[in-house]
Design an enzyme around this catalytic site. Structure first.
Site, mmCIF file in Angstrom:
data_model
loop_
_atom_site.group_PDB
_atom_site.id
_atom_site.type_symbol
_atom_site.label_atom_id
_atom_site.label_comp_id
_atom_site.label_asym_id
_atom_site.label_seq_id
_atom_site.Cartn_x
_atom_site.Cartn_y
_atom_site.Cartn_z
ATOM 1 C CB ILE A 80 -0.967 0.031 1.133
ATOM 2 C CG1 ILE A 80 -1.946 1.161 1.089
ATOM 3 C CG2 ILE A 80 -0.084 -0.178 2.518
ATOM 4 C CD1 ILE A 80 -3.119 0.928 2.343
ATOM 5 C CB SER A 81 1.102 4.124 -2.081
ATOM 6 O OG SER A 81 1.203 3.507 -3.379
ATOM 7 C CD GLN A 82 6.092 7.964 2.420
ATOM 8 O OE1 GLN A 82 6.981 7.347 1.401
ATOM 9 N NE2 GLN A 82 6.427 8.888 3.095
#
Ligand code: SAM
Length: 231
Positions: A80-82
């Site tokens: 999951i992206s930052q």
């Protein structure tokens, strides 16, 4: 009254794991302030980050990681992206209500929720079936509508084109021509481009059927965009 009934219905559709209390809402407020300090200025993006429960995308054991400004494993070797990266890319898209947006790399579905929360009509494609199924199951339960596709998004989804905006959430070796072709004139593509270790965020503004303006921005590190027009 109607809103209350809808909220209760949605809450009942979620199992016990999904609770969004004062603690989580407070953690999101703190995250929003952190993103503001890091330079995110688009209030609509910050409002969406404040609204979408990021902890729904985390396993119970890792719930305490959900509101840290970090990327996190979601299985299948993906992340999951930052939150900063999600906010940065979304800000560059200049989302307007009812924009038709193609997202390449559904992953957890968190970025999809942010776009949907901002009123975009989202088409999202993921190459890993397990992740596609998880997102396509969870997001409707959270009350977010999107069109989910499973397959190679490196060539876009031509049969649903054109799009007002395209966001790629994995690192590509080059900007695929197919994606520019699938943009409306005036449309924006946001894509990280580089090698598999680091990429520069690139925005492409399509100015006519044959011309576009490209801007190269900051450095990021994404998982690779795999497929026909990628690695
Ligand atoms: N936006 C996501 C989120 O919020 O969770 C993050 C996605 S993760 C950084 C990148 C995703 O792109 C991975 O799930 C990966 O499987 C997917 N991906 C890589 N190449 C792809 C392709 N050609 N088509 C569709 N998805 C792809």
């Amino acid at each position: 009254m109607i809103t209350i009934i809808i909220n209760i219905t949605l809450a009942l559709q979620m199992d016990g794991k999904y609770k969004d209390g004062y603690r989580e809402q407070g953690a999101r407020k703190a995250l929003v302030e952190e993103l503001r300090k890091k330079g995110i200025e688009d209030e609509n993006v910050l409002k969406a980050i404040a609204k979408v429960p990021r902890h729904y995308f985390f396993e119970d054991t890792f719930l305490n990681q959900a509101y840290k400004d970090i990327a996190f494993q979601i299985g299948e070797g993906q992340t999951i992206s930052q939150p900063y990266t999600v906010a940065y890319q979304t800000q560059l898209l200049h989302i307007h209500r009812d924009d038709k947006v193609l997202e390449i790399g559904t992953g957890s579905g968190y970025q999809t929720c942010i776009l949907a929360e901002m009123g975009a009509k989202v088409y999202t494609i993921e190459r890993i079936e397990k992740l596609y199924l998880q997102a396509a199951t969870l997001l409707p339960k959270m009350g977010y509508k999107a069109r989910f596709f499973c397959g190679d998004g490196s060539k876009g989804i031509a049969k649903r084109a054109p799009y007002d905006k395209i966001i790629v959430t994995a690192g590509a070796p080059t900007v695929p021509d197919e994606l520019i072709k699938q943009l409306n004139i005036g449309g924006i593509l946001v894509i990280p481009v580089g090698d598999q270790k680091s990429q520069k965020m690139v925005t492409v503004l399509k100015t006519s059927e044959t011309a576009y303006e490209k801007i190269v921005l900051d450095t990021f590190r994404f998982v690779p965009l795999l497929g026909d027009k990628a690695w």
